[in-house]
Design a protein around this motif. Structure first.
Motif: not given
Length: 608
Positions: A361-364, A367-370
């Protein structure tokens, strides 16, 4: 020395299963008349037979547990169904999903390279080692070399390896983590429920499965002995060199988990001591996988890093529709599996699943922030591991944690569950026949050029300038530039290569043009291959809108026997492959000021 029947019986059954698989290849089915019916009927017959066998052994009074476990029988039925279905579905094809289009092209190109090369060379650029983790492709390349099959055919043969070979050690690994029933249920569900995803990128799928159970059994286990850690390190290195993406999730997992343990222990020394097994296992993986990452790191330091592969990702691609386009059964199973780790907090498997779901969930979210920072992380790839975690959670609850009151009830529920799982998962798997990627596998252009081994040898170590990206899926050539930014090696200086081609467009003298193609600082061009005119379209990155076309038009005066000589011709392809005749290096002494400026900018300093 006496041989125990109990010990060899499982392997005898496996051998018999593979014998049945061979028998399937010998059955003559009326494909021309009943192709669509065979796609559906024959695999369902195997599935139906499998279900009857499952019900018989779980509900009859026959006792075979002395020699064979029921779960091992079900697993062998899975192999039989998988082989039969894949054989029938791809009987009329020589290609994997999508033929040689899109990602299927670069996968085939990688296999072609490793069919003819023994080093981890990049599939596009001669001077670079692979940036893409290539162990799976390397193995397929060596398979293609040993049996002399076309590289694009080895791609779909790889499906059989994944389903019928790789699944065997995975079954035993899961069995050690959660028991034989969970192992067979996980394999049947995970392998058969997501056919398009699993076959399109099989190395991503299989590494997600292995990563999950490797992480639980080796990485999260307290230190036992050095032999155990070495085995774990070897497996970890193999996973990293096959598909390293899951190690980004692992890094997040370790950060949040170790911080949690540190605040709980209030002692850094104690936290490190408890993580001794983790540290040793991951360190061994790091050292062994240096054969892949060390040359890559050296090239990054020498040429710089220009990451363009991830720039193909855009906001709509990053949507993770967890349950979209899945059957109600799959939605229900995965949905329940996503919740259960937060309910059963004391079970080791559930605890690790919980932390992995948090890390995913944190990686996802990252991903949106990046995406907004124009540095995409390809966050949508998490679905393989997310499905695996949720499936493990569900089956671990159903077969290990749920209280059935009596063994008889548990046996009945297990039998019904495995039979139902087989029926529904098999039905999901056969939906692949309606997928556009599968239809693309039936329309690929067969070219048996690789059957001529001597002919292929002369293409090795050659660099080509061409207007066709897919040619290196047929022949083992490297490129001066690949035509798609999102296939570019991060150290390839892709934009500088584009600028080089743009600048030499203005050169009309074919002798001077051939000089620059020979002595440029990127790669010496050996072969020229165009359909009609010396022009090509390169698809550069245009984040976040995908591609932008860059047209390159070189002087057609280059097509002159003074500068080029015929080298080869590929049947079914337009145009002739020409070999570039290298002009003398000292020709530059007669260059104009403009040409000398390009010499300073783009070429090597001395003759090779």
């Amino acid at each position: 020395m006496t041989i125990s029947l109990k010990k060899i019986a499982p392997w005898l059954l496996l051998a018999y299963t593979f014998l049945l698989c061979f028998f399937i290849t010998q059955v003559q089915l009326p494909f021309e008349k009943f192709r669509e019916l065979n796609y559906d009927m024959f695999p369902r017959m195997i599935a139906g037979f499998s279900v009857l066998v499952v019900l018989f052994f779980y509900f009859s009074k026959v006792n075979i547990e002395t020699y064979l476990s029921k779960e091992w029988i079900v697993f062998n039925l899975f192999i039989l169904f998988s082989f039969g279905s894949l054989f029938i579905l791809f009987k009329d094809s020589s290609f994997g999903l999508n033929g040689l289009l899109g990602d299927a092209s670069f996968n085939a190109a990688m296999v072609t390279k490793y069919k003819y090369f023994n080093s981890l060379t990049d599939f596009n650029y001669a001077q670079l080692s692979t940036s893409y983790p290539a162990l799976y492709h390397f193995i397929l390349g060596k398979y293609a070399a040993i049996f002399n099959v076309e590289s694009y055919t080895a791609i779909y043969h790889g499906y059989f390896f994944i389903f019928c070979i790789y699944s065997i050690p995975l079954y035993f690994l899961i069995k050690r983590v959660a028991g034989a029933t969970v192992a067979v249920a996980f394999v049947v569900f995970s392998f058969l429920s997501f056919p398009a995803d699993n076959l399109n990128k099989p190395y991503e799928f299989i590494t997600a499965c292995f990563f999950l159970f490797w992480w639980i059994y080796f990485v999260e286990e307290k230190f036992k002995n050095i032999e155990f850690s070495v085995i774990g390190g070897l497996i970890g290195a193999a996973l990293f060199m096959t598909y390293y993406y899951w190690f980004f999730i692992a890094a997040i997992y370790l950060v949040i988990k170790v911080l949690s343990e540190f605040f709980s222990n209030q002692s850094l020394k104690k936290t490190i001591e408890e993580r001794k097994g983790t540290i040793i296992c991951l360190s061994i993986s790091f050292l062994i996988s240096a054969v892949y990452w060390l040359p890559l790191a050296t090239q990054f330091s020498k040429y710089g890093v220009e990451s363009l592969q991830n720039m193909w990702m855009t906001a709509e691609m990053a949507e993770f529709n967890f349950l979209q386009e899945k059957s109600v059964f799959v939605k229900l199973l995965l949905g329940i599996g996503a919740v259960l780790p937060f309910v059963y907090k004391d079970d080791k498997v559930m605890r690790i699943c919980r932390w992995l779901l948090v890390a995913l969930a944190l990686w996802f979210a990252l991903g949106y922030v990046m995406l907004y920072l124009c540095k995409p992380t390809v966050a949508n790839k998490i679905h393989y591991l997310a499905y695996a975690v949720c499936a493990l959670s569900f089956f671990n609850w159903l077969f290990n944690l749920l209280d059935f009151k009596s063994l008889e009830i548990k046996k009945s529920v297990t039998g019904i569950s495995l039979a139902s799982l087989f029926i529904i998962s098999a039905d999901n798997f056969l939906e692949i026949k309606n997928n556009t990627l599968f239809k693309g596998s039936l329309t690929g252009k067969i070219n048996p050029i690789q059957q001529d081994v001597a002919r292929m040898e002369k293409f090795k170590h050659k660099v080509m300038l061409t207007d066709r990206q897919y040619i290196n899926a047929y022949i083992p050539v490297h490129y001066l530039i690949n035509l798609n930014a999102h296939f570019a090696h991060p150290a390839s200086q892709f934009r500088k290569r584009i600028a080089f081609l743009q600048d030499i467009q203005q050169i009309q003298n074919p002798l001077v043009l051939s000089w620059f193609l020979t002595y440029n600082k990127f790669d010496k061009v050996d072969l020229i291959y165009f359909s009609n005119t010396a022009s090509l379209t390169i698809y550069d990155d245009n984040y976040p809108w995908g591609h932008k076309a860059v047209s390159i038009n070189l002087s057609n005066e280059l097509f002159n026997e003074q500068f080029l000589k015929p080298f080869d011709q590929i049947a079914g392809e337009q145009g002739t492959i020409f070999e570039l005749i290298a002009p003398p290096f000292d020709l530059k002494n007669s260059f104009s000021q403009l040409e000398l400026a390009l010499v300073k900018k783009y070429t090597i300093t001395k003759s090779n």
